[in-house]
Each structure stands twice: as structure tokens, then as C-alpha cells.
Write an enzyme that holds these catalytic residues in place. Structure first.
Site, PDB file in Angstrom:
ATOM      1  N   HIS A 117       0.856  -1.196   0.000  1.00  6.70           N
ATOM      2  CA  HIS A 117       0.000   0.000   0.000  1.00  6.70           C
ATOM      3  C   HIS A 117       0.895   1.250   0.000  1.00  6.70           C
ATOM      4  CE1 HIS A 117      -2.712   3.113   1.553  1.00  6.70           C
ATOM      5  NE2 HIS A 117      -3.692   2.368   1.090  1.00  6.70           N
ATOM      6  N   GLU A 120      -1.653   3.674  -8.281  1.00  5.33           N
ATOM      7  CA  GLU A 120      -1.980   4.928  -7.600  1.00  5.33           C
ATOM      8  C   GLU A 120      -0.793   5.891  -7.679  1.00  5.33           C
ATOM      9  OE1 GLU A 120      -4.858   4.447  -3.900  1.00  5.33           O
ATOM     10  OE2 GLU A 120      -2.936   3.481  -3.516  1.00  5.33           O
TER      11      GLU A 120
END
Lengths: 198, 198
Positions: free
Chosen positions: B70, B120
Site C-alpha cells: 500500500h 496509484e
């Protein structure tokens, strides 16, 4: 296991603190009244720090303290300092035990002023020879390094005799894992260890 | 929030997966029927790995998958590979989404064959400009890199329009956090985002 800790703590009138995983701490906190500590805590605050173990949720989950720098979860010195600084600032009642694997490390980590300092020589962890039998001089020295901070010892501690030697040298508590959690009769082992303090 | 996800998932007939902390996952799993994923998982097995988030307890706690790497919990490539290898060997049904912050990283991480790959761009995370508005070419390229692996996009996605652009470019899902969890009306925002897929 937490319930067994609670029983023995009650019967022998000594504090026993189960060290619990993040996954389990809330549930266990609903089942026992003795304090529970987390096995490890990260320095990251709540918020944009996805996937870290933060203090805020740890408190919500019912933990009263944590271990940092466990022999199986070593941390850089700066990380330990950063984590403990955050705890002292926001939640001084939350207790921290720092583990160290050498006296040199103890000398460095004692300056961060944790609530407890623990000494575990890595070569003895999980083994049959206890730190107290193996190296009394090192323990005595460790207790000296700790000064006012309670000195905890760990590695190979398996019976009341190991505890007694440690206590005589100035240790205030023990860290124990495999000799209790893998024991055929964990309660009996825990009672025996507890007797070492009496 | 998990209950809101469940309601919207049911009403709009699309899968919505809450990403949950280790502390909370068991409790939330008792409250909702939609799958829950952990925000992060370590590679360490159960046993002598105190203080790590292991797969065994994750499964016991009711998680059906996890995110690795992440943007707020970056991992070395070798750690991602090691973790996913362990999951595939022991629990192939446990799903893994790997995040990447660049197309170069996507090219490298796609080879590990996760169940989902997410892109992302860090500079857009939590912002008002969505990845789909900002760089359509990058998304199209990312979808190409993913080949058969479902391409997920994240960063700045805030409404159905952002979702639609992404879906048109080949994205199969979105990663969203602040625009939902910090929204004044999270359910309404989630419904709006869901519409982008319909």
C-alpha cells in the site's frame, strides 16, 4: 491461555501479563480482567498510515502496554525512540517494555527510559539453559545498567529455580514464551515459575 | 462503514470490499457478510514471529484477502514476492491486491501474478484531481501491463465521472479511502462511485 494467566496471577498474587496479537486483543480483553499488552506497536499515528499498528486503536482494543524491539521483531534504535516518545506524549500511562539482546544495547536503550527493560541473550531463547544459570555476571551487570527501571530477564527460563536465581540477582520479572505456551501443562508451569518470586 | 459498504453493495449489485485493520477484522466479520480484507499482511508464519501479522491468524479472524505494498506501507519487492508465494502455497483462495505507484513498478509486480494490481500515482492520493482525469494514457498503459489481471485504479477518485473514465479505459475496480471515509455523507458518495460502474 490468558485465563490461565489470570487464575495463576490471582492465586499467587503476582502480576502476569499476557502478550497478545493485534487480531486477538479486543476479544481477549472481554474475557479477562488482568492487563493485556500488545506484542508489538508501530510508531505511526492513526490516519494516513494504512496497515500499521497504531496506538489509538491499540488503546481502543483494550491494551495497557506493549513490547518494543522483541527478539523476533527487531527495530532500529530511532524507531524505538520515536514510538516511545509518541506514547509518553499522548498516553503516559501506556506501558512499554523494551527488549535488548546485549548489555551494550541495554546501555543505549535504558536512556530512552522505558517502563521496563528486558535482557534476552538470543542464543538462549527457547532453549533448555536459562539466562540466569548461564551468566549470572551478565544479569547482575544488566540490573546495574537498569538502575531505577525494573530489570526483566528472559531466555530459557523454565522453572522456579531459574526465576529465583534471577530474582536474587536483582531481576524484577521474567519474559517467558515457549516454556509456557508449548508446555503440556501450562498452568502447572506458570505456577512453578510464579513460585520463584515468592 | 463496513455496514454502509454492505448496503450499497447489495443495492447496486457490485462488490465492495472494506479494508480493515488487524485489531478490528474479527469484530467486523461478525457484523457483515461481505468479504473483508486486511490492510496489510506480513510474510511471517505463525510461531516464533512475535508481533507480526501472520496469515494463519488473519484467516481465523475472517479475512478473505489483503493489500500488499500500500502507498502508506511500502514493501521491498522481495517481501511482496515472499508473502504472495506463501499465500499461494498454503491458501490460494486468499486474495491479494498489490499496489504500485508507477508503471515501471507495475511491470515488475505483475510478474508475481497477484489477484489484482492497483495503480496509484502518489502525487494524486487524497487530492481533488483523479488519476483518471489526470492521465488517461497512463491508465490505458497500466491496463495493458495488467493483461489478464484485473486492473484497479486509485488516487483522487471522488465521483462517478472519475470511475466512468477509468472503466472506459479498462479499469475493473477502484481503490478509495479519504473521499469516502472522510465524506460528510459516506453512503451517498459510495452510491455515486458505484454508479460509475453501471
Amino acid at each position: 491461555m490468558a485465563k490461565i494467566c489470570q487464575e495463576v496471577a490471582g492465586e499467587r498474587k503476582i502480576p502476569i501479563i499476557p502478550l497478545v496479537q493485534a487480531f486477538d486483543i479486543y476479544r481477549i480483553s472481554q474475557e479477562v480482567k488482568i492487563p493485556l499488552w500488545l506484542q508489538h506497536l508501530d510508531w505511526h499515528p492513526q490516519g494516513q498510515y494504512t496497515g500499521w499498528l497504531n496506538l489509538e486503536t491499540t488503546l481502543d482494543a483494550g491494551a495497557k502496554g506493549t513490547i518494543l524491539n522483541h527478539s523476533e521483531h527487531k527495530l532500529p534504535f530511532g524507531t524505538v525512540r520515536r514510538t516511545i516518545k509518541r506514547i509518553k506524549k499522548t498516553t503516559p500511562q501506556f506501558q512499554v517494555l523494551i527488549c535488548c539482546r546485549s548489555l551494550g544495547q541495554a546501555e543505549r536503550l535504558v536512556k530512552i527510559e522505558p517502563d521496563f527493560l528486558a535482557y534476552e541473550p538470543p542464543e538462549l531463547i527457547g532453549g533448555e539453559i536459562s539466562v540466569s544459570e548461564f551468566n549470572a555476571t551478565a544479569i547482575a551487570h544488566f540490573v546495574e545498567i537498569c538502575e531505577k527501571i525494573p530489570a526483566i530477564i528472559g531466555a530459557g527460563i523454565k522453572n522456579k529455580n531459574d526465576v529465583r536465581i534471577g530474582v536474587r540477582l536483582g531481576a524484577k520479572g521474567i519474559l517467558v514464551s515457549s516454556h509456557v505456551v508449548l508446555a503440556k501443562a501450562p498452568k502447572k508451569t506458570l505456577e512453578d515459575l510464579a513460585e520463584g518470586f515468592l
